[in-house]
Write an enzyme that holds these catalytic residues in place. Structure first.
Site, PDB file in Angstrom:
ATOM      1  N   SER A 121       7.997   2.976  -8.436  1.00 52.03           N
ATOM      2  CA  SER A 121       8.218   2.841  -9.871  1.00 52.03           C
ATOM      3  C   SER A 121       6.888   2.844 -10.608  1.00 52.03           C
ATOM      4  O   SER A 121       5.847   2.460 -10.047  1.00 52.03           O
ATOM      5  CB  SER A 121       8.950   1.528 -10.155  1.00 52.03           C
ATOM      6  OG  SER A 121       8.995   1.247 -11.542  1.00 52.03           O
ATOM      7  N   TYR A 170       7.769  -7.797  -9.053  1.00 56.61           N
ATOM      8  CA  TYR A 170       8.268  -6.420  -8.981  1.00 56.61           C
ATOM      9  C   TYR A 170       7.117  -5.439  -8.841  1.00 56.61           C
ATOM     10  O   TYR A 170       7.133  -4.548  -7.980  1.00 56.61           O
ATOM     11  CB  TYR A 170       9.079  -6.101 -10.235  1.00 56.61           C
ATOM     12  CG  TYR A 170       9.665  -4.707 -10.250  1.00 56.61           C
ATOM     13  CD1 TYR A 170      10.743  -4.381  -9.433  1.00 56.61           C
ATOM     14  CD2 TYR A 170       9.144  -3.719 -11.083  1.00 56.61           C
ATOM     15  CE1 TYR A 170      11.289  -3.104  -9.443  1.00 56.61           C
ATOM     16  CE2 TYR A 170       9.682  -2.441 -11.099  1.00 56.61           C
ATOM     17  CZ  TYR A 170      10.756  -2.140 -10.277  1.00 56.61           C
ATOM     18  OH  TYR A 170      11.287  -0.864 -10.289  1.00 56.61           O
TER      19      TYR A 170
END
Length: 337
Positions: A163, A189
């Site tokens: 990501s 994350y």
């Protein structure tokens, strides 16, 4: 060649772009006789990835934590094999891998697609923070266990769906599990996605001798997945993507990728002949991504600007250090030989 030669980390003119769909990328590619495993291949871009590979003739195995949800979502897509797998449970990973190895098949494509985001502080039974455990260590263990079947393919690819979120945090080698620092879900994350990039770079470096190439990628800002289901609406408003009533702004929605567009870069990394002699790179928009030296202006209300890769997530020293730490955290000696 791999990404430690920094000149490789730049677009190569693939002929595709941010608007390309998975079906456009797969056109003309025949995967008959190929076997693929796609974690999380029953929802969002994972489901579209499964559907696309099946249409090209691949045999696809979808490991799932929620078997009933997976069976419902995959209805009508054939042939599919559905198996139980929980990336937070090391025993479950081993059981899945052992069953596949026992089938005496080669593995042409391992697509590490499953992931979580925006979760509160949770830990697995080992005490490992849940985003690190699910988004990275689970894929490290699964890849390690399946390594003999990847070598058997004589030309396999491992795809880590990462990501842009890797830009939120480098990997904290001193405190990866937030035992001595305040937990912030986006730092967790970001760290987990940086780990995905580092793992792909190091796996490619070690595995290319055995004709196993590895890639990481950003699927883009995609509308319609459930990845952000736990995200606070106030944060969306603060980012400028939603109005005061919590509704996404039409001008922002119009710039987001569709799910078929979101799956396109995964398909490109998995199948493009342009990558036959290139590995370890981070990709986006169906091409190799540009290094972000600070020249890219990122605006969350314009998803097209959410791009680029940070060099700390491709660094050779960091990648080797993470490999060693991952072996320690999982108790697995991942010997690529």
């Amino acid at each position: 060649m791999n990404t430690y030669q920094k000149n490789l980390q730049q677009p190569i003119g693939s002929g595709f772009n941010a608007q390309s769909t998975a079906q456009e990328v797969i056109e003309g590619i025949n995967l008959t006789g190929k076997t693929a495993i796609i974690t999380g291949g029953y929802a969002g871009i994972g489901l579209e990835t499964t559907r696309t590979l099946v249409t090209a003739g691949a045999k696809v195995i979808v490991p799932a934590r929620d078997i009933e949800k997976a069976r419902k979502n995959l209805a009508g897509i054939s042939p599919i094999e559905l198996e139980l797998l929980d990336l937070m449970d090391p025993g479950s990973i081993d059981a899945f891998a052992e069953k596949f190895i026992a089938s005496d098949r080669k593995l042409d494509l391992l697509i590490n697609n499953a992931g979580i985001m925006w979760v509160p502080l949770r830990r697995d039974k080992r005490g490992i923070e849940s985003q690190l455990a699910t988004n990275y260590l689970g894929q490290f263990q699964l890849t390690a266990r399946l390594w003999p079947t990847l070598k058997k393919a004589d030309g396999a690819r491992v795809i880590n769906v990462s990501s842009y979120g890797h830009q939120m945090s480098s990997f904290d080698f001193e405190d990866p599990n937030f035992e001595h620092r305040e937990y912030q879900t986006l730092l967790g994350y970001g760290q987990s996605k940086t780990a995905c990039n580092l793992f792909a770079a190091e796996l490619d470096n070690r595995g290319k001798e055995f004709k196993v190439r590895a890639y990481s990628l950003h699927p883009g800002s995609v509308y319609g997945t459930d990845l952000g289901r736990d995200e606070p609406i106030d944060l969306y408003i603060q980012m400028g993507t939603h109005d005061q009533n919590g509704k996404i702004k039409p001008e922002v929605e119009a710039k987001l990728k569709t799910i078929p567009q979101g799956a396109a870069t995964t398909i490109w990394c998995a199948t493009s002949p342009l990558l036959d002699d290139i590995g370890g790179v981070y990709c986006e928009n169906c091409d190799i991504a540009e290094i972000d030296h600070g020249q890219i202006e990122h605006r969350y209300d314009d998803p097209s600007t959410i791009r680029g890769v940070q060099l700390y997530s491709l660094d050779k020293e960091n990648a080797g250090r993470l490999w060693t730490l991952s072996e320690e955290m999982t108790g697995i000696a991942f010997n690529v030989e």
